[in-house]
Design a protein around this motif. Structure first.
Motif, mmCIF file in Angstrom:
data_model
loop_
_atom_site.group_PDB
_atom_site.id
_atom_site.type_symbol
_atom_site.label_atom_id
_atom_site.label_comp_id
_atom_site.label_asym_id
_atom_site.label_seq_id
_atom_site.Cartn_x
_atom_site.Cartn_y
_atom_site.Cartn_z
ATOM 1 N N TYR A 103 0.834 -1.205 0.000
ATOM 2 C CA TYR A 103 0.000 0.000 0.000
ATOM 3 C C TYR A 103 0.875 1.263 0.000
ATOM 4 N N THR A 104 1.964 1.220 0.764
ATOM 5 C CA THR A 104 2.862 2.374 0.816
ATOM 6 C C THR A 104 3.467 2.642 -0.563
ATOM 7 N N LEU A 105 3.923 1.577 -1.227
ATOM 8 C CA LEU A 105 4.493 1.730 -2.565
ATOM 9 C C LEU A 105 3.441 2.235 -3.550
ATOM 10 N N GLU A 106 2.236 1.670 -3.466
ATOM 11 C CA GLU A 106 1.160 2.079 -4.371
ATOM 12 C C GLU A 106 0.842 3.557 -4.211
ATOM 13 N N GLU A 107 0.784 4.036 -2.962
ATOM 14 C CA GLU A 107 0.458 5.447 -2.731
ATOM 15 C C GLU A 107 1.552 6.356 -3.275
ATOM 16 N N VAL A 144 1.034 9.278 -6.160
ATOM 17 C CA VAL A 144 1.500 10.662 -6.061
ATOM 18 C C VAL A 144 2.221 11.049 -7.349
ATOM 19 N N ALA A 145 3.122 10.174 -7.803
ATOM 20 C CA ALA A 145 3.872 10.453 -9.034
ATOM 21 C C ALA A 145 2.927 10.584 -10.226
ATOM 22 N N ASP A 156 -3.043 10.375 1.225
ATOM 23 C CA ASP A 156 -2.990 8.918 1.319
ATOM 24 C C ASP A 156 -1.589 8.444 1.699
ATOM 25 N N LEU A 157 -0.578 9.112 1.139
ATOM 26 C CA LEU A 157 0.797 8.745 1.479
ATOM 27 C C LEU A 157 1.124 9.101 2.928
#
Length: 262
Positions: free
Chosen positions: A35-39, A43-44, A61-62
């Protein structure tokens, strides 16, 4: 700061063992990694699309991920959100002596070298071991293009680099020749190795051309999506399925997509 406190209070309630959310209570550091990587990628994506309303939401979300990890750490007596904020604030001041301590750097190269040296010293303090390789600290979990770019930048700051894009282009041709030889040999492992070498040197070429390789490939992916959707629309208008078309027909639609600016 009022909204920051509100966020942390909400996170605490979600993790409450008696009255919190069952899903939130079940999470641990490892389960949150995807989830952290996805957020971070979302953002990018918002930045690349120029959607700043969405950027605000995705940054939130991040930030939730930071609050979530910090809350779990606090529950285990490791650290809390304040400690996370303090650590990054201390690090920013320490790594920017030209802003906070009146230090003058003669060039950007000198400033960047100081940054890298500071990172090695910090790692040494944390591990209790002498500073190791200048490549330490480049996360192996990064997307491969980003990892390659960071490794190359680290090495380049310490003199291990080509002098010009033309020299890198020569290396690209050399690696392409070696890949062709590997393909001719039929050795699958050798092909994979040479493909990796070619991709690595292409990232180096991008760096020498001041192009971010990850961004360039993402843009290439988006272009392919646009053009392939155009092909699908052309095929549909022709009353066909993709599988019914020859490669020559699909290539013609592709060329039409290019002419149309897709």
């Amino acid at each position: 700061m009022q909204q920051t406190r509100r966020l942390l209070e909400i996170m605490a309630r979600l993790r409450d063992p008696d009255t919190g959310c069952p899903w939130d209570r079940q999470q641990d550091f490892a389960s949150l990694v995807p989830y952290t990587l996805e957020e971070a990628y979302e953002v990018a994506d918002a930045i690349e699309r120029g959607d700043f309303t969405d950027l605000r939401n995705e940054l939130g979300d991040l930030l939730l991920q930071v609050a979530f990890h910090s809350r779990m750490a606090e529950e285990q007596g490791l650290f809390d959100f304040e400690a996370v904020a303090a650590a990054i604030a201390d690090k920013l001041e320490r790594r920017h002596p030209h802003v906070f301590a009146g230090v003058d750097f003669a060039s950007d190269t000198e400033r960047l070298r100081y940054w890298e040296t500071s990172k090695l010293e910090e790692q040494s303090e944390q591990t209790g071991q002498p500073p190791g390789s200048i490549l330490e600290g480049v996360a192996t979990a990064l997307p491969a293009l980003m990892e390659a770019q960071k490794l190359q930048k680290r090495a380049a700051r310490h003199g291990f680099d080509w002098d010009s894009p033309a020299e890198v282009l020569g290396k690209v041709r050399e690696e392409l020749d070696e890949l062709e030889q590997a393909v001719a040999s039929g050795d699958t492992a050798h092909v994979r190795e040479e493909m990796g070498d070619l991709l690595f040197v292409l990232v180096n070429l991008a760096r020498h051309l001041d192009v971010d390789a990850e961004t360039a490939l993402r843009e290439g992916n988006r272009k392919f999506r646009r053009r392939f959707r155009f092909i699908e629309a052309c095929v549909e208008r022709a009353g066909k399925q993709l599988a019914d078309c020859t490669l020559a027909e699909l290539d013609a639609f592709w060329d039409e997509a290019k002419r149309a600016g897709h």
